[in-house]
Design a protein around this motif. Structure first.
Motif, short mmCIF file in Angstrom:
data_model
loop_
_atom_site.label_atom_id
_atom_site.label_comp_id
_atom_site.label_asym_id
_atom_site.label_seq_id
_atom_site.Cartn_x
_atom_site.Cartn_y
_atom_site.Cartn_z
N GLY A 28 -5.66 1.03 0.00
CA GLY A 28 -6.15 1.15 -1.37
C GLY A 28 -6.13 2.55 -1.95
N GLU A 29 -5.38 3.48 -1.34
CA GLU A 29 -5.24 4.80 -1.96
C GLU A 29 -4.46 4.64 -3.26
OE1 GLU A 29 -3.83 8.00 0.54
OE2 GLU A 29 -4.88 7.16 2.28
N THR A 30 -4.62 5.59 -4.16
CA THR A 30 -3.97 5.53 -5.46
C THR A 30 -2.72 6.40 -5.47
OG1 THR A 30 -6.11 5.22 -6.54
CG2 THR A 30 -4.29 5.96 -7.94
N PRO A 31 -1.55 5.82 -5.79
CA PRO A 31 -0.33 6.63 -5.88
C PRO A 31 -0.50 7.74 -6.91
CG PRO A 31 0.21 4.30 -5.87
CD PRO A 31 -1.28 4.40 -6.02
N ARG A 32 -0.05 8.94 -6.57
CA ARG A 32 -0.19 10.09 -7.46
C ARG A 32 0.92 10.18 -8.48
NH1 ARG A 32 -0.41 13.82 -2.42
NH2 ARG A 32 1.27 12.36 -2.18
N THR A 33 2.06 9.53 -8.20
CA THR A 33 3.21 9.59 -9.12
C THR A 33 3.75 8.18 -9.35
OG1 THR A 33 4.89 9.80 -7.39
CG2 THR A 33 3.88 11.86 -8.19
N ALA A 34 4.52 8.05 -10.41
CA ALA A 34 5.17 6.77 -10.69
C ALA A 34 6.16 6.43 -9.58
CB ALA A 34 5.87 6.82 -12.04
N GLU A 35 6.81 7.43 -9.00
CA GLU A 35 7.74 7.15 -7.90
C GLU A 35 7.02 6.59 -6.69
OE1 GLU A 35 11.07 9.09 -4.94
OE2 GLU A 35 10.45 10.25 -6.67
N GLU A 36 5.86 7.15 -6.34
CA GLU A 36 5.09 6.60 -5.23
C GLU A 36 4.70 5.15 -5.51
OE1 GLU A 36 2.81 10.31 -3.06
OE2 GLU A 36 1.72 9.19 -4.60
N LEU A 37 4.30 4.87 -6.76
CA LEU A 37 3.95 3.49 -7.10
C LEU A 37 5.17 2.58 -7.00
CD1 LEU A 37 1.93 1.36 -8.00
CD2 LEU A 37 2.48 1.98 -10.37
N MET A 38 6.31 3.05 -7.52
CA MET A 38 7.52 2.23 -7.46
C MET A 38 7.92 1.92 -6.02
SD MET A 38 11.30 2.56 -7.67
CE MET A 38 11.15 1.72 -6.16
N ARG A 39 7.87 2.93 -5.16
CA ARG A 39 8.21 2.72 -3.75
C ARG A 39 7.25 1.73 -3.09
NH1 ARG A 39 11.76 5.84 -1.23
NH2 ARG A 39 12.73 7.54 -2.38
N SER A 40 5.96 1.86 -3.41
CA SER A 40 4.99 0.94 -2.82
C SER A 40 5.17 -0.47 -3.36
CB SER A 40 3.56 1.43 -3.05
OG SER A 40 3.18 1.38 -4.41
#
Length: 130
Positions: A28-40
């Protein structure tokens, strides 16, 4: 099954799932960037984790039906082409490779993201012509 993923490579291409996308999907950590969110989100698609996909999709564009239910898809890899942050908006261009019925395919998308209250959300994507 997911417990075993902790020592395995991350579906998005990272060395270790637990240290890469697992920290977002499982802990449940929060992605810091849009790229981290996209990868997840890519990793969540490979794991068929519909709850994570929906929670990371902006409510304005989130579909009502399940999005990670295609049992016939085998995800093969992810290539992030570019990440363009612009304040509280960003785009991420990527190519995801997969197989269906033994046939290889590519999903080439330019995804749009927004950050609200410090949290990134997937909004939608466009599909560039070849």
């Amino acid at each position: 099954m997911r417990e075993k993923q902790g020592t395995m490579p991350c579906p998005c291409g990272g060395a270790d799932y637990a240290a890469c996308c697992g920290r977002f999907i499982e802990r449940g950590e929060t992605p810091r960037t849009a790229e981290e969110l996209m990868r997840s989100r890519y990793s969540a698609f490979t794991l068929k984790d519909d709850a994570y996909l929906k929670s990371s999709w902006h409510p304005r564009t989130r579909p009502a039906e399940a999005v990670a239910q295609d049992e016939g898809i085998k995800w093969l890899g992810l290539d992030v082409r570019r990440h363009v942050p612009a304040g509280d908006e960003a785009t991420v261009e990527f190519i995801a490779r997969y197989k269906v019925g033994g046939r290889a395919h590519r999903l080439h998308e330019v995804s749009r993201f927004v950050r609200e209250d410090g949290r990134w959300f997937y909004v939608d994507g466009s599909f560039p012509e070849k």
